[in-house]
Design a protein around this motif. Structure first.
Motif, short mmCIF file in Angstrom:
data_model
loop_
_atom_site.label_atom_id
_atom_site.label_comp_id
_atom_site.label_asym_id
_atom_site.label_seq_id
_atom_site.Cartn_x
_atom_site.Cartn_y
_atom_site.Cartn_z
N ASP A 1 26.95 23.82 61.05
CA ASP A 1 26.21 22.68 61.60
C ASP A 1 24.99 22.35 60.76
OD1 ASP A 1 27.95 22.38 63.81
OD2 ASP A 1 26.93 24.01 64.85
N GLY B 1 36.80 15.24 67.26
CA GLY B 1 37.18 16.62 66.97
C GLY B 1 38.07 16.71 65.75
N LYS C 1 36.69 21.77 66.52
CA LYS C 1 37.79 22.11 67.42
C LYS C 1 38.77 20.95 67.46
CE LYS C 1 36.75 23.98 71.44
NZ LYS C 1 37.42 25.31 71.33
N THR D 1 32.78 18.03 66.73
CA THR D 1 33.23 19.42 66.68
C THR D 1 34.41 19.57 65.74
OG1 THR D 1 34.19 21.22 68.03
CG2 THR D 1 34.68 18.98 68.72
N ALA E 1 39.37 19.80 72.61
CA ALA E 1 37.98 19.51 72.98
C ALA E 1 37.92 18.58 74.18
CB ALA E 1 37.25 18.90 71.79
N ASP F 1 27.28 19.64 68.51
CA ASP F 1 28.43 20.50 68.29
C ASP F 1 28.89 20.98 69.67
OD1 ASP F 1 30.24 22.33 66.89
OD2 ASP F 1 28.82 23.89 67.48
N LEU F 2 30.05 21.62 69.75
CA LEU F 2 30.57 22.08 71.04
C LEU F 2 30.53 23.59 71.19
CD1 LEU F 2 31.87 21.39 73.76
CD2 LEU F 2 34.09 21.38 72.60
N ASP F 3 31.39 24.31 70.46
CA ASP F 3 31.49 25.77 70.60
C ASP F 3 30.23 26.45 70.09
OD1 ASP F 3 34.40 26.10 71.45
OD2 ASP F 3 34.61 24.89 69.64
#
Length: 214
Positions: A169, A134, A111, A109, A116, A7-9
């Motif tokens: 997630d 994304g 996003k 993600t 992203a 995942d990113l954020d």
């Protein structure tokens, strides 16, 4: 080697200050009150359209304004998406170590994908990932398993590992049938022990060992 998807954020980066700035810039221009950081953090996790929906509900804005405000927030965020964002400690070294060990790396993600990719470029992370997906590329977002399955397929398929920080997630990993490693310093609202996981970690120094154990 198993692909490892992130995942990113809240997992690789702390991006809420930039999200807050974009959201508040748009909302205050509409004559609406700004949001503090904890409130914006509580909006994060299900994609930008849902974040804007939550912000609108908190300020009593009519649903008819959603498409316009979402576009405005995305434009504001894309224009300045990384000046306040930081990579969590140890992330770059951990990603480099996994790549050196032969693990294909991917990013999954909610996003918007355009935003992203801008952030990955600006933070110097793009070259570490063999696949990036994304919000907006598929008709669904996490926790639907389709985005995660798509990234795994782009990395060549086979058993994989998913790394994230939130309830979304964890649900995604369960739905996809993929082992989940939980980064505990992100944006989750639920106690660590209440989330399905193979292991949890608070610093990226631990990640390579956890991946090796899966």
């Amino acid at each position: 080697m198993k692909p490892v998807i992130f995942d990113l954020d809240g997992t690789l980066i702390d991006s809420v200050p930039d999200i807050q700035a974009a959201l508040n810039g748009v909302f205050t221009a509409e004559g609406l009150a700004a949001f503090d950081l904890p409130t914006v953090t509580s909006f994060v996790g299900n994609g930008l359209p849902t974040l804007v929906t939550r912000a609108m509900a908190a300020r009593g804005v009519e649903e008819s304004q959603h498409e316009r405000l979402t576009a405005d927030v995305l434009a504001a965020y894309t224009a300045d998406s990384s000046s306040r964002t930081v990579i969590y400690p140890g992330v770059v070294a951990a990603l480099q170590a996994l790549r050196a060990a032969g693990h294909p790396l991917g990013l999954c993600t909610n996003k918007p994908e355009s935003a992203a990719r801008v952030i990955l470029d600006q933070l110097g992370l793009t070259g570490l990932f063999g696949a990036v997906l994304g919000g907006g590329r598929l008709p669904v977002l996490k926790p639907d398993p389709a985005p995660l399955h798509h990234v795994i397929a782009e990395l060549g398929g086979g058993p994989a590992i998913y790394v994230g920080d939130s309830e979304v997630d964890a649900e995604t990993a369960v739905a996809a049938g993929v082992p989940f490693l939980l980064y505990t310093e992100g944006y989750r609202k639920t106690p660590v022990e209440a989330l399905p996981q193979q292991a949890a970690f608070s610093h990226y120094d631990a990640l390579a060992g956890l991946v090796a154990g899966q």
